[in-house]
Design a protein around this motif. Sequence first.
Motif, PDB file in Angstrom:
ATOM      1  N   VAL A  26       0.799  -1.243  -0.144  1.00 44.28           N
ATOM      2  CA  VAL A  26       0.018   0.069   0.124  1.00 44.28           C
ATOM      3  C   VAL A  26       0.919   1.290   0.079  1.00 44.28           C
ATOM      4  CG1 VAL A  26      -1.569   1.168   1.513  1.00 44.28           C
ATOM      5  CG2 VAL A  26      -2.049  -1.256   1.017  1.00 44.28           C
ATOM      6  N   LEU A  27       1.964   1.231   0.886  1.00 42.91           N
ATOM      7  CA  LEU A  27       2.885   2.428   0.804  1.00 42.91           C
ATOM      8  C   LEU A  27       3.706   2.493  -0.435  1.00 42.91           C
ATOM      9  CD1 LEU A  27       4.336   1.790   4.340  1.00 42.91           C
ATOM     10  CD2 LEU A  27       2.734   3.770   3.460  1.00 42.91           C
ATOM     11  N   MET A  28       3.965   1.578  -1.033  1.00 41.46           N
ATOM     12  CA  MET A  28       4.685   1.600  -2.445  1.00 41.46           C
ATOM     13  C   MET A  28       3.639   2.396  -3.443  1.00 41.46           C
ATOM     14  SD  MET A  28       7.767   0.930  -2.449  1.00 41.46           S
ATOM     15  CE  MET A  28       8.919   0.379  -1.431  1.00 41.46           C
ATOM     16  N   HIS A  29       2.475   1.876  -3.429  1.00 40.23           N
ATOM     17  CA  HIS A  29       1.464   2.386  -4.291  1.00 40.23           C
ATOM     18  C   HIS A  29       1.384   3.561  -4.176  1.00 40.23           C
ATOM     19  CE1 HIS A  29      -0.964  -1.559  -5.450  1.00 40.23           C
ATOM     20  NE2 HIS A  29       0.107  -1.771  -4.816  1.00 40.23           N
ATOM     21  N   ASP A  30       1.034   4.186  -2.874  1.00 41.60           N
ATOM     22  CA  ASP A  30       1.403   5.634  -2.859  1.00 41.60           C
ATOM     23  C   ASP A  30       2.398   6.364  -3.353  1.00 41.60           C
ATOM     24  OD1 ASP A  30      -1.224   5.068  -1.633  1.00 41.60           O
ATOM     25  OD2 ASP A  30      -0.567   5.402   0.614  1.00 41.60           O
ATOM     26  N   ARG A  31       3.579   5.885  -2.984  1.00 40.15           N
ATOM     27  CA  ARG A  31       4.608   6.499  -3.416  1.00 40.15           C
ATOM     28  C   ARG A  31       4.802   6.710  -4.844  1.00 40.15           C
ATOM     29  NH1 ARG A  31       8.213   3.660   1.133  1.00 40.15           N
ATOM     30  NH2 ARG A  31       7.328   4.971   2.893  1.00 40.15           N
ATOM     31  N   ALA A  32       4.474   5.286  -5.670  1.00 41.16           N
ATOM     32  CA  ALA A  32       4.677   5.394  -7.026  1.00 41.16           C
ATOM     33  C   ALA A  32       3.516   5.918  -7.877  1.00 41.16           C
ATOM     34  CB  ALA A  32       4.820   3.837  -7.252  1.00 41.16           C
ATOM     35  N   ASP A  33       2.531   6.495  -7.059  1.00 37.62           N
ATOM     36  CA  ASP A  33       1.316   6.918  -7.914  1.00 37.62           C
ATOM     37  C   ASP A  33       0.613   5.780  -8.837  1.00 37.62           C
ATOM     38  OD1 ASP A  33       1.643   9.306  -6.524  1.00 37.62           O
ATOM     39  OD2 ASP A  33       2.773  10.155  -7.926  1.00 37.62           O
ATOM     40  N   ILE A  34       0.918   4.417  -8.440  1.00 36.25           N
ATOM     41  CA  ILE A  34      -0.159   3.493  -9.283  1.00 36.25           C
ATOM     42  C   ILE A  34      -0.939   3.022  -8.616  1.00 36.25           C
ATOM     43  CG2 ILE A  34       0.272   1.313 -10.385  1.00 36.25           C
ATOM     44  CD1 ILE A  34       3.270   1.835 -10.720  1.00 36.25           C
ATOM     45  N   PRO A  35      -2.283   3.107  -8.928  1.00 38.64           N
ATOM     46  CA  PRO A  35      -3.418   2.973  -8.536  1.00 38.64           C
ATOM     47  C   PRO A  35      -3.311   1.283  -8.147  1.00 38.64           C
ATOM     48  CG  PRO A  35      -4.107   4.190 -10.233  1.00 38.64           C
ATOM     49  CD  PRO A  35      -2.501   4.081 -10.355  1.00 38.64           C
ATOM     50  N   ALA A  36      -3.919   0.898  -6.956  1.00 37.98           N
ATOM     51  CA  ALA A  36      -4.135  -0.577  -6.799  1.00 37.98           C
ATOM     52  C   ALA A  36      -4.561  -1.530  -7.986  1.00 37.98           C
ATOM     53  CB  ALA A  36      -5.075  -0.938  -5.695  1.00 37.98           C
ATOM     54  N   PRO A  37      -5.847  -0.999  -8.485  1.00 38.36           N
ATOM     55  CA  PRO A  37      -6.510  -1.528  -9.810  1.00 38.36           C
ATOM     56  C   PRO A  37      -5.522  -1.631 -10.869  1.00 38.36           C
ATOM     57  CG  PRO A  37      -8.087  -0.176  -8.769  1.00 38.36           C
ATOM     58  CD  PRO A  37      -6.745   0.166  -8.055  1.00 38.36           C
ATOM     59  N   MET A  38      -4.927  -0.669 -11.053  1.00 34.44           N
ATOM     60  CA  MET A  38      -3.784  -0.868 -12.280  1.00 34.44           C
ATOM     61  C   MET A  38      -2.708  -1.792 -12.076  1.00 34.44           C
ATOM     62  SD  MET A  38      -1.561   2.162 -13.958  1.00 34.44           S
ATOM     63  CE  MET A  38      -2.882   3.202 -14.610  1.00 34.44           C
ATOM     64  N   LEU A  39      -2.235  -1.994 -10.695  1.00 36.11           N
ATOM     65  CA  LEU A  39      -1.265  -2.801 -10.622  1.00 36.11           C
ATOM     66  C   LEU A  39      -1.782  -4.196 -10.694  1.00 36.11           C
ATOM     67  CD1 LEU A  39       1.572  -3.127  -9.855  1.00 36.11           C
ATOM     68  CD2 LEU A  39       0.867  -3.503  -7.290  1.00 36.11           C
ATOM     69  N   GLU A  40      -2.874  -4.181 -10.253  1.00 34.82           N
ATOM     70  CA  GLU A  40      -3.615  -5.709 -10.346  1.00 34.82           C
ATOM     71  C   GLU A  40      -3.651  -6.263 -11.825  1.00 34.82           C
ATOM     72  OE1 GLU A  40      -4.888  -9.499  -9.658  1.00 34.82           O
ATOM     73  OE2 GLU A  40      -3.873  -8.105  -8.338  1.00 34.82           O
ATOM     74  N   GLN A  41      -4.261  -5.269 -12.643  1.00 36.04           N
ATOM     75  CA  GLN A  41      -4.423  -5.390 -14.067  1.00 36.04           C
ATOM     76  C   GLN A  41      -3.011  -5.839 -14.779  1.00 36.04           C
ATOM     77  OE1 GLN A  41      -6.255  -2.121 -16.529  1.00 36.04           O
ATOM     78  NE2 GLN A  41      -5.971  -3.498 -18.394  1.00 36.04           N
ATOM     79  N   MET A  42      -1.934  -5.099 -14.186  1.00 41.95           N
ATOM     80  CA  MET A  42      -0.518  -5.314 -14.764  1.00 41.95           C
ATOM     81  C   MET A  42      -0.201  -6.712 -14.444  1.00 41.95           C
ATOM     82  SD  MET A  42       1.292  -1.611 -14.146  1.00 41.95           S
ATOM     83  CE  MET A  42       2.990  -2.506 -13.742  1.00 41.95           C
ATOM     84  N   ARG A  43      -0.488  -7.158 -12.972  1.00 41.47           N
ATOM     85  CA  ARG A  43      -0.159  -8.642 -12.558  1.00 41.47           C
ATOM     86  C   ARG A  43      -0.990  -9.532 -13.459  1.00 41.47           C
ATOM     87  NH1 ARG A  43      -2.574 -12.082  -9.170  1.00 41.47           N
ATOM     88  NH2 ARG A  43      -1.036 -13.244  -7.822  1.00 41.47           N
ATOM     89  N   GLN A  44      -2.018  -9.267 -13.702  1.00 40.95           N
ATOM     90  CA  GLN A  44      -2.945 -10.349 -14.285  1.00 40.95           C
ATOM     91  C   GLN A  44      -2.285 -10.445 -15.924  1.00 40.95           C
ATOM     92  OE1 GLN A  44      -4.957 -12.646 -13.268  1.00 40.95           O
ATOM     93  NE2 GLN A  44      -4.836 -11.479 -11.222  1.00 40.95           N
TER      94      GLN A  44
END
Length: 85
Positions: A26-44
Amino acid sequence: MNLFELIFGRPEDKSKSVAKDRLKLVLMHDRADIPAPMLEQMRQEIIAVIAKYVEINEAELKVDLERADTTVALVANIPIRRVRS
């Protein structure tokens, strides 16, 4: 403390470890400005591409953001079971 714990340390509580990892993410998401849904989409999408070529263990797959100085890196640890023929 017994001798075993002195040598190897105490086994870390699984739920504590999971909560700590989630907080870091969660802290990394905040610092990188990558929303959690986008990171999950990238992961998939990463899983889908890699799965075309190799069989992977999705249960042990980890995709994290790591920060070093002024850069943020996407780090994927993807256990491979076997190469597809």
